[in-house]
Design an enzyme around this catalytic site. Structure first.
Site, PDB file in Angstrom:
ATOM      1  N   TYR A  99      38.923  49.416  47.054  1.00  0.00           N
ATOM      2  CA  TYR A  99      38.749  50.852  46.807  1.00  0.00           C
ATOM      3  C   TYR A  99      38.467  51.551  48.134  1.00  0.00           C
ATOM      4  O   TYR A  99      38.982  52.638  48.396  1.00  0.00           O
ATOM      5  CB  TYR A  99      37.588  51.092  45.834  1.00  0.00           C
ATOM      6  CG  TYR A  99      37.834  50.522  44.468  1.00  0.00           C
ATOM      7  CD1 TYR A  99      38.531  51.240  43.505  1.00  0.00           C
ATOM      8  CD2 TYR A  99      37.366  49.249  44.130  1.00  0.00           C
ATOM      9  CE1 TYR A  99      38.758  50.714  42.241  1.00  0.00           C
ATOM     10  CE2 TYR A  99      37.587  48.713  42.868  1.00  0.00           C
ATOM     11  CZ  TYR A  99      38.292  49.448  41.935  1.00  0.00           C
ATOM     12  OH  TYR A  99      38.526  48.920  40.692  1.00  0.00           O
ATOM     13  N   ASN A 127      44.383  55.562  35.823  1.00  0.00           N
ATOM     14  CA  ASN A 127      45.808  55.295  35.971  1.00  0.00           C
ATOM     15  C   ASN A 127      46.421  55.167  34.579  1.00  0.00           C
ATOM     16  O   ASN A 127      46.035  54.285  33.818  1.00  0.00           O
ATOM     17  CB  ASN A 127      45.986  53.991  36.773  1.00  0.00           C
ATOM     18  CG  ASN A 127      47.398  53.461  36.743  1.00  0.00           C
ATOM     19  OD1 ASN A 127      48.352  54.183  36.482  1.00  0.00           O
ATOM     20  ND2 ASN A 127      47.530  52.174  37.010  1.00  0.00           N
ATOM     21  N   CYS A 135      47.001  48.861  39.219  1.00  0.00           N
ATOM     22  CA  CYS A 135      45.578  49.070  39.468  1.00  0.00           C
ATOM     23  C   CYS A 135      44.794  47.763  39.421  1.00  0.00           C
ATOM     24  O   CYS A 135      43.695  47.678  39.970  1.00  0.00           O
ATOM     25  CB  CYS A 135      45.013  50.093  38.493  1.00  0.00           C
ATOM     26  SG  CYS A 135      45.390  49.783  36.763  1.00  0.00           S
ATOM     27  N   HIS A 136      45.365  46.722  38.808  1.00  0.00           N
ATOM     28  CA  HIS A 136      44.680  45.425  38.764  1.00  0.00           C
ATOM     29  C   HIS A 136      44.584  44.794  40.147  1.00  0.00           C
ATOM     30  O   HIS A 136      43.796  43.874  40.344  1.00  0.00           O
ATOM     31  CB  HIS A 136      45.394  44.473  37.796  1.00  0.00           C
ATOM     32  CG  HIS A 136      46.810  44.173  38.157  1.00  0.00           C
ATOM     33  ND1 HIS A 136      47.850  45.035  37.849  1.00  0.00           N
ATOM     34  CD2 HIS A 136      47.366  43.120  38.800  1.00  0.00           C
ATOM     35  CE1 HIS A 136      48.983  44.508  38.281  1.00  0.00           C
ATOM     36  NE2 HIS A 136      48.710  43.349  38.864  1.00  0.00           N
ATOM     37  N   GLU A 162      50.298  36.562  39.478  1.00  0.00           N
ATOM     38  CA  GLU A 162      50.904  36.920  40.767  1.00  0.00           C
ATOM     39  C   GLU A 162      50.549  35.922  41.871  1.00  0.00           C
ATOM     40  O   GLU A 162      50.847  36.161  43.041  1.00  0.00           O
ATOM     41  CB  GLU A 162      50.465  38.330  41.173  1.00  0.00           C
ATOM     42  CG  GLU A 162      50.977  39.402  40.238  1.00  0.00           C
ATOM     43  CD  GLU A 162      50.598  40.806  40.678  1.00  0.00           C
ATOM     44  OE1 GLU A 162      50.225  41.007  41.855  1.00  0.00           O
ATOM     45  OE2 GLU A 162      50.675  41.720  39.827  1.00  0.00           O
TER      46      GLU A 162
END
Length: 178
Positions: A99, A127, A135-136, A162
Site C-alpha cells: 500500500y 475495487n 487487489c489481492h 500465481e
C-alpha cells in the site's frame, strides 16, 4: 439496468455485474459486498457477451495462466480511486506491491512529499472488479496479508495460484478482512 450472473471458480462462487456492455463488478459471494449477490429474475442474464469474455478470462486465470486483460470494464469512483485501480492493473502476475509503494507512486505523480497508505487501502478495498484488477496483490509493508474483501483465505489462494513465494508473508492475528 444492471445484469448479473455467477461464475463457479475453484475457490468459490463469484458474482459478475454488467451494464449490458461492460463489466461493472466482480466479487466473491462471500465478500463484504455480498448484498450485491442477490439477483432478481430480470437481472440474471448470463448470456451477455461481456460475461462470456469474463468467464473465458477467469477460466484461463484459474488454470494458472496470465491472461491479457481484454474485458471491457466501466469503473465508477473518485479520481483518486480510479488512479489506484489503474496502478493495480500494472502489478505483474505473480508479484506483490505494498500500500505504501502505491502511495509513494501517487505522491510523486502529484508532486507531494507524502500520500496516505490508508487512503490507498480504502481505494484498494473498494475495487469493484477484483481478480482482474488484482487487489489481492497488494500487501502490508512488513508482509502483512490484510485488506482483501474476499477474505484472507481467498487472497492466499489467489497468490498461491500465481506462484507467489508465501514465506515472506504472514496472516495477522487481528485486523481487517480476516
Amino acid at each position: 439496468m444492471e445484469y448479473k450472473c455467477f461464475y463457479e471458480s475453484a475457490i468459490g462462487r463469484i458474482i459478475l455485474t454488467s451494464d449490458g456492455e461492460n463489466l461493472t463488478g466482480l466479487w466473491f459471494t462471500t465478500s463484504r459486498f455480498s448484498e450485491l449477490c442477490e439477483i432478481e429474475k430480470e437481472q440474471f442474464h448470463e448470456e451477455l457477451p461481456v460475461f462470456h469474455k469474463t468467464r473465458r478470462w477467469l477460466n484461463a486465470y484459474f488454470k494458472g495462466q496470465n491472461p491479457k486483460i481484454d474485458v471491457p470494464m466501466r469503473l465508477s469512483g473518485s479520481a483518486f480511486c480510479l488512479r489506484v485501480w489503474e496502478i493495480l492493473k500494472t502489478i505483474p502476475y505473480g508479484q506483490t506491491i505494498t500500500y505504501g509503494d502505491i502511495a509513494k507512486q501517487i505522491a510523486a505523480e502529484q508532486g507531494k512529499a507524502k500520500m496516505s497508505a490508508q487512503a490507498v487501502g480504502y481505494a484498494v478495498g473498494h475495487n469493484p472488479i477484483s481478480i482482474i484488477i488484482p487487489c489481492h496483490r497488494v500487501v502490508g509493508a512488513k508482509g502483512n496479508l490484510t485488506g482483501y474483501g474476499g477474505g484472507l483465505d481467498k487472497k492466499i489462494q489467489l497468490l498461491t495460484l500465481e506462484n507467489v513465494a508465501m514465506d515472506a508473508f504472514y496472516r495477522p492475528k487481528r485486523g481487517t478482512a480476516l
